[in-house]
Design a protein around this motif. Structure first.
Motif, PDB file in Angstrom:
ATOM      1  N   SER A  51      25.155  36.805  36.093  1.00 19.32           N
ATOM      2  CA  SER A  51      24.317  36.103  35.715  1.00 19.32           C
ATOM      3  C   SER A  51      23.194  35.910  36.621  1.00 19.32           C
ATOM      4  O   SER A  51      23.335  36.148  37.954  1.00 19.32           O
ATOM      5  N   GLU A  60      21.292  37.723  15.189  1.00 14.49           N
ATOM      6  CA  GLU A  60      22.098  37.034  16.441  1.00 14.49           C
ATOM      7  C   GLU A  60      20.819  36.757  17.522  1.00 14.49           C
ATOM      8  O   GLU A  60      20.011  37.411  17.498  1.00 14.49           O
ATOM      9  N   ARG A 111      20.312  37.095  23.887  1.00 14.00           N
ATOM     10  CA  ARG A 111      21.114  36.628  24.899  1.00 14.00           C
ATOM     11  C   ARG A 111      20.412  36.559  26.312  1.00 14.00           C
ATOM     12  O   ARG A 111      19.324  37.188  26.353  1.00 14.00           O
ATOM     13  N   PRO A 112      20.779  35.533  27.002  1.00 10.28           N
ATOM     14  CA  PRO A 112      20.089  35.630  28.326  1.00 10.28           C
ATOM     15  C   PRO A 112      20.165  36.805  29.136  1.00 10.28           C
ATOM     16  O   PRO A 112      21.097  37.298  28.996  1.00 10.28           O
ATOM     17  N   THR A 153      20.870  39.316  31.589  1.00  5.85           N
ATOM     18  CA  THR A 153      22.096  39.631  32.639  1.00  5.85           C
ATOM     19  C   THR A 153      21.935  41.149  33.139  1.00  5.85           C
ATOM     20  O   THR A 153      21.470  42.032  32.502  1.00  5.85           O
TER      21      THR A 153
END
Length: 62
Positions: free
Chosen positions: A23, A12, A15-16, A18
């Motif tokens: 956010s 995958e 992810r940004p 967090t």
């Protein structure tokens, strides 16, 4: 696992970042809002709040 079988591993995309489901944009805007709210109001500029001078007083004739 036999050598003729292919591995099907899906990687995958990362992810940004967090923090606790928030956010970075929301985190930064909440910090800016908190700073604005906690900053005391500035005092008015004395040059702008001086009362306009009235008419010059003339000495009375004797």
């Amino acid at each position: 696992m036999p050598a003729d079988e292919h591995r099907t591993t899906q990687v995958e995309p990362p992810r940004p970042f967090t923090l606790a489901g928030v956010s970075m944009r929301e985190l930064l805007s909440s910090c800016a809002a908190a700073e604005t709210v906690s900053t005391p109001p500035r005092l008015p500029d004395p040059a702008l709040t001086e009362k306009p001078a009235g008419p010059a007083e003339h000495p009375r004739a004797a």
